[in-house]
Write an enzyme that holds these catalytic residues in place. Structure first.
Site, PDB file in Angstrom:
ATOM      1  CG  ASP A 162      -0.766   0.411   4.228  1.00 38.64           C
ATOM      2  OD1 ASP A 162      -0.776   0.466   2.978  1.00 38.64           O
ATOM      3  OD2 ASP A 162      -1.391   1.204   4.947  1.00 38.64           O
TER       4      ASP A 162
ATOM      5  CG  ASP B 113      -6.963  -1.678  -6.772  1.00 37.74           C
ATOM      6  OD1 ASP B 113      -7.618  -2.490  -7.450  1.00 37.74           O
ATOM      7  OD2 ASP B 113      -7.381  -1.229  -5.695  1.00 37.74           O
TER       8      ASP B 113
ATOM      9  N   GLY C  50       4.667   1.900  -0.436  1.00 34.97           N
ATOM     10  CA  GLY C  50       4.468   0.469  -0.644  1.00 34.97           C
ATOM     11  C   GLY C  50       5.549  -0.289  -1.377  1.00 34.97           C
TER      12      GLY C  50
ATOM     13  CG  PHE D  73      -7.280  -4.982   1.316  1.00 36.04           C
ATOM     14  CD1 PHE D  73      -7.148  -3.770   0.652  1.00 36.04           C
ATOM     15  CD2 PHE D  73      -6.573  -5.181   2.497  1.00 36.04           C
ATOM     16  CE1 PHE D  73      -6.314  -2.769   1.149  1.00 36.04           C
ATOM     17  CE2 PHE D  73      -5.746  -4.188   3.007  1.00 36.04           C
ATOM     18  CZ  PHE D  73      -5.624  -2.981   2.334  1.00 36.04           C
ATOM     19  CB  ILE D  74      -3.061  -8.566  -0.618  1.00 34.57           C
ATOM     20  CG1 ILE D  74      -2.667  -7.457  -1.607  1.00 34.57           C
ATOM     21  CG2 ILE D  74      -3.805  -9.676  -1.328  1.00 34.57           C
ATOM     22  CD1 ILE D  74      -1.501  -7.828  -2.457  1.00 34.57           C
TER      23      ILE D  74
ATOM     24  CE  LYS E  90      -5.826  -5.921  -5.134  1.00 34.89           C
ATOM     25  NZ  LYS E  90      -6.513  -5.066  -4.147  1.00 34.89           N
TER      26      LYS E  90
ATOM     27  NE  ARG F  54       3.393   1.162   4.739  1.00 29.93           N
ATOM     28  CZ  ARG F  54       2.633   1.521   3.714  1.00 29.93           C
ATOM     29  NH1 ARG F  54       2.663   0.818   2.601  1.00 29.93           N
ATOM     30  NH2 ARG F  54       1.839   2.575   3.797  1.00 29.93           N
TER      31      ARG F  54
ATOM     32  CD  GLU G  42       2.685   1.937  -7.173  1.00 29.43           C
ATOM     33  OE1 GLU G  42       3.503   1.951  -6.241  1.00 29.43           O
ATOM     34  OE2 GLU G  42       1.707   2.708  -7.234  1.00 29.43           O
ATOM     35  CG  ASP G  43       2.480  -0.832  -3.698  1.00 29.30           C
ATOM     36  OD1 ASP G  43       2.070  -0.195  -4.692  1.00 29.30           O
ATOM     37  OD2 ASP G  43       2.047  -0.633  -2.549  1.00 29.30           O
TER      38      ASP G  43
END
Ligand code: IMP
Length: 182
Positions: A160, A104, A46, A153-154, A132, A166, A100-101
């Site tokens: 993805d 969560d 990600g 959720f994105i 988040k 992506r 990191e992407d």
């Protein structure tokens, strides 16, 4: 609105907003790591897009490495996160920045961080594009976060939905299907 596989997503954060946020977090890193040569570890898959934008804004010279960890399985949020692609370089006594992407629940980073410390890193910091905050379930300290977002959720900008989406340069949020949609 875009459709990926069976779901619809609407635009939430444009490419322009994303680039502004990348520049802001890069400025913080440039201040904190001035004159240093930290190891930056891009977490696959990600973070590839964020990492490639981020490193182009840096004014110090990092060593750029890549690592991949398995996602946790089942219902467990404290399970072990397995290393699929590890860093080959010696990170003994090095300053490490994990790129990191999204954070969560925080489970991935919470399990990954000690693995770098065990390899003898001098310091390990987390730099995530998104977080988040309301979803965090572990006592994780996120050192650098470009953007805090609500719990939805994105996709896009490296993130993805079942392997797809992506490639979008903007970020989209899932929407419930409207009546007239399939
Ligand atoms: P955590 O371990 O619960 O913090 O989850 C981190 C990982 O879950 C991220 O690296 C992403 O791969 C994935 N993830 C979490 N939220 C989303 C999302 O909204 N869209 C896509 N992937 C997500």
């Amino acid at each position: 609105m875009i459709k990926i596989l069976d779901r619809y997503f609407e635009l939430s954060y444009s490419h322009e907003v994303i680039q502004e946020k990348v520049k802001e977090v890069a400025a913080r890193l440039n201040k904190d790591y001035e004159g240093m040569n930290p190891v930056m570890v891009c977490i696959l898959n990600g973070a590839f897009m964020f990492a490639s934008d981020l490193v182009r804004e840096l004014t110090f010279q990092p060593e750029i490495l890549f690592a991949k960890f398995s996602s946790y399985e089942g219902m467990s949020t404290t399970g072990h996160v397995r290393e699929l692609i590890g860093v080959n370089a010696n990170i003994q006594a090095r300053d490490v920045i994990i790129v990191e992407d999204i954070v969560d629940t925080g489970t991935t980073m919470y399990n990954v961080l000690p693995q770098f410390l065990n390899k003898g890193a001098k310091s390990v910091k987390i730099c995530t594009f998104l977080q988040k905050p309301e979803c965090l379930t572990v006592p994780l300290k996120v050192d650098y976060c470009a953007m805090e977002i609500p719990n939805a959720f994105i996709v896009g900008y490296g993130l993805d939905y079942n392997g797809m989406g992506r490639n979008y340069r903007d970020i989209y949020t899932v929407v419930e299907k409207a009546e007239n949609q399939e």
